[in-house]
Design a protein around this motif. Sequence first.
Motif, PDB file in Angstrom:
ATOM      1  N   PHE A  89      41.683  43.067  44.974  1.00 32.98           N
ATOM      2  CA  PHE A  89      40.715  43.079  43.883  1.00 32.98           C
ATOM      3  C   PHE A  89      40.869  44.334  43.031  1.00 32.98           C
ATOM      4  CE2 PHE A  89      36.530  44.457  42.321  1.00 32.98           C
ATOM      5  CZ  PHE A  89      36.274  43.427  41.437  1.00 32.98           C
ATOM      6  N   VAL A  90      40.986  45.484  43.668  1.00 36.25           N
ATOM      7  CA  VAL A  90      41.153  46.750  42.939  1.00 36.25           C
ATOM      8  C   VAL A  90      42.436  46.726  42.123  1.00 36.25           C
ATOM      9  CG1 VAL A  90      41.597  49.218  43.231  1.00 36.25           C
ATOM     10  CG2 VAL A  90      39.737  48.134  44.490  1.00 36.25           C
ATOM     11  N   ALA A  91      43.506  46.207  42.702  1.00 31.09           N
ATOM     12  CA  ALA A  91      44.784  46.146  41.994  1.00 31.09           C
ATOM     13  C   ALA A  91      44.693  45.288  40.734  1.00 31.09           C
ATOM     14  CB  ALA A  91      45.867  45.612  42.921  1.00 31.09           C
ATOM     15  N   SER A  92      44.069  44.140  40.851  1.00 28.96           N
ATOM     16  CA  SER A  92      44.002  43.254  39.685  1.00 28.96           C
ATOM     17  C   SER A  92      43.066  43.798  38.610  1.00 28.96           C
ATOM     18  CB  SER A  92      43.586  41.850  40.102  1.00 28.96           C
ATOM     19  OG  SER A  92      42.257  41.842  40.567  1.00 28.96           O
ATOM     20  N   THR A  93      41.923  44.331  39.011  1.00 30.01           N
ATOM     21  CA  THR A  93      40.986  44.830  38.006  1.00 30.01           C
ATOM     22  C   THR A  93      41.487  46.107  37.342  1.00 30.01           C
ATOM     23  OG1 THR A  93      39.701  45.978  39.702  1.00 30.01           O
ATOM     24  CG2 THR A  93      38.955  43.785  39.055  1.00 30.01           C
ATOM     25  N   THR A  94      42.179  46.956  38.083  1.00 26.39           N
ATOM     26  CA  THR A  94      42.703  48.189  37.492  1.00 26.39           C
ATOM     27  C   THR A  94      43.745  47.867  36.431  1.00 26.39           C
ATOM     28  OG1 THR A  94      42.307  49.382  39.544  1.00 26.39           O
ATOM     29  CG2 THR A  94      43.786  50.408  37.975  1.00 26.39           C
ATOM     30  N   LYS A  95      44.630  46.962  36.745  1.00 34.33           N
ATOM     31  CA  LYS A  95      45.662  46.587  35.776  1.00 34.33           C
ATOM     32  C   LYS A  95      45.040  45.976  34.517  1.00 34.33           C
ATOM     33  CE  LYS A  95      50.201  44.488  35.677  1.00 34.33           C
ATOM     34  NZ  LYS A  95      51.009  45.673  35.609  1.00 34.33           N
ATOM     35  N   GLN A  96      44.067  45.085  34.707  1.00 31.86           N
ATOM     36  CA  GLN A  96      43.408  44.461  33.561  1.00 31.86           C
ATOM     37  C   GLN A  96      42.609  45.471  32.747  1.00 31.86           C
ATOM     38  OE1 GLN A  96      41.020  41.393  35.314  1.00 31.86           O
ATOM     39  NE2 GLN A  96      42.733  39.987  35.589  1.00 31.86           N
ATOM     40  N   ALA A  97      42.080  46.480  33.391  1.00 34.13           N
ATOM     41  CA  ALA A  97      41.247  47.458  32.701  1.00 34.13           C
ATOM     42  C   ALA A  97      42.064  48.433  31.877  1.00 34.13           C
ATOM     43  CB  ALA A  97      40.396  48.218  33.717  1.00 34.13           C
ATOM     44  N   TYR A  98      43.229  48.818  32.370  1.00 30.66           N
ATOM     45  CA  TYR A  98      43.965  49.906  31.727  1.00 30.66           C
ATOM     46  C   TYR A  98      45.097  49.480  30.815  1.00 30.66           C
ATOM     47  CZ  TYR A  98      41.140  53.104  34.316  1.00 30.66           C
ATOM     48  OH  TYR A  98      40.064  53.798  34.797  1.00 30.66           O
ATOM     49  N   THR A 151      38.163  43.772  59.807  1.00 27.23           N
ATOM     50  CA  THR A 151      38.145  44.978  58.966  1.00 27.23           C
ATOM     51  C   THR A 151      39.416  45.078  58.121  1.00 27.23           C
ATOM     52  OG1 THR A 151      36.788  46.129  60.595  1.00 27.23           O
ATOM     53  CG2 THR A 151      37.939  47.491  58.980  1.00 27.23           C
ATOM     54  N   LEU A 152      40.575  44.866  58.728  1.00 32.29           N
ATOM     55  CA  LEU A 152      41.834  44.922  57.987  1.00 32.29           C
ATOM     56  C   LEU A 152      41.917  43.822  56.927  1.00 32.29           C
ATOM     57  CD1 LEU A 152      44.414  45.801  60.773  1.00 32.29           C
ATOM     58  CD2 LEU A 152      43.646  47.245  58.887  1.00 32.29           C
ATOM     59  N   THR A 153      41.430  42.641  57.251  1.00 32.97           N
ATOM     60  CA  THR A 153      41.421  41.544  56.282  1.00 32.97           C
ATOM     61  C   THR A 153      40.519  41.883  55.099  1.00 32.97           C
ATOM     62  OG1 THR A 153      41.816  39.966  58.057  1.00 32.97           O
ATOM     63  CG2 THR A 153      41.001  39.082  55.975  1.00 32.97           C
ATOM     64  N   PHE A 154      39.363  42.428  55.399  1.00 31.40           N
ATOM     65  CA  PHE A 154      38.441  42.839  54.334  1.00 31.40           C
ATOM     66  C   PHE A 154      39.084  43.899  53.434  1.00 31.40           C
ATOM     67  CE2 PHE A 154      35.224  45.911  52.902  1.00 31.40           C
ATOM     68  CZ  PHE A 154      34.501  45.098  52.050  1.00 31.40           C
TER      69      PHE A 154
END
Length: 126
Positions: A20-29, A10-13
């Motif tokens: 994933f959220v960190a990379s996509t948020t930065k690329q999006a904004y 669970t922690l690994t997931f």
Amino acid sequence: MKRFVIGLVTLTFLFFVSLFVASTTKQAYEPIATLLEKASDTTLHGSFAEAIEQAEKARTLWEKRKSKTAIVADHTPMEEVDLLFTEAEIYAKAEEKPHFAACCAQLASAIQNMADAHTMNLWNLL
């Protein structure tokens, strides 16, 4: 032992989801913040009509990505960004160039701060 493995999985997931959220948020904004910075500069040193177009493009991108971000982000900064876009629209209609430029700069900063809040760095982990 079984509970340990379930917890570890669970922690690994969750760790990989956060990456994933960190990379996509930065690329999006980042493109939105860049458009708004350009709109602010263009208002002061160029064509006001072009600056309004840049701000409208930024708002369109924001509207496309806002609902996906709302899943993982705090809604208070998102509401502030929505309010600033509304304020910028009013300044554009009233042709208040200094206020429009300032509002675009505030928007760029707020959106960049949202992107930074979701990146993996030391101060976000502490």
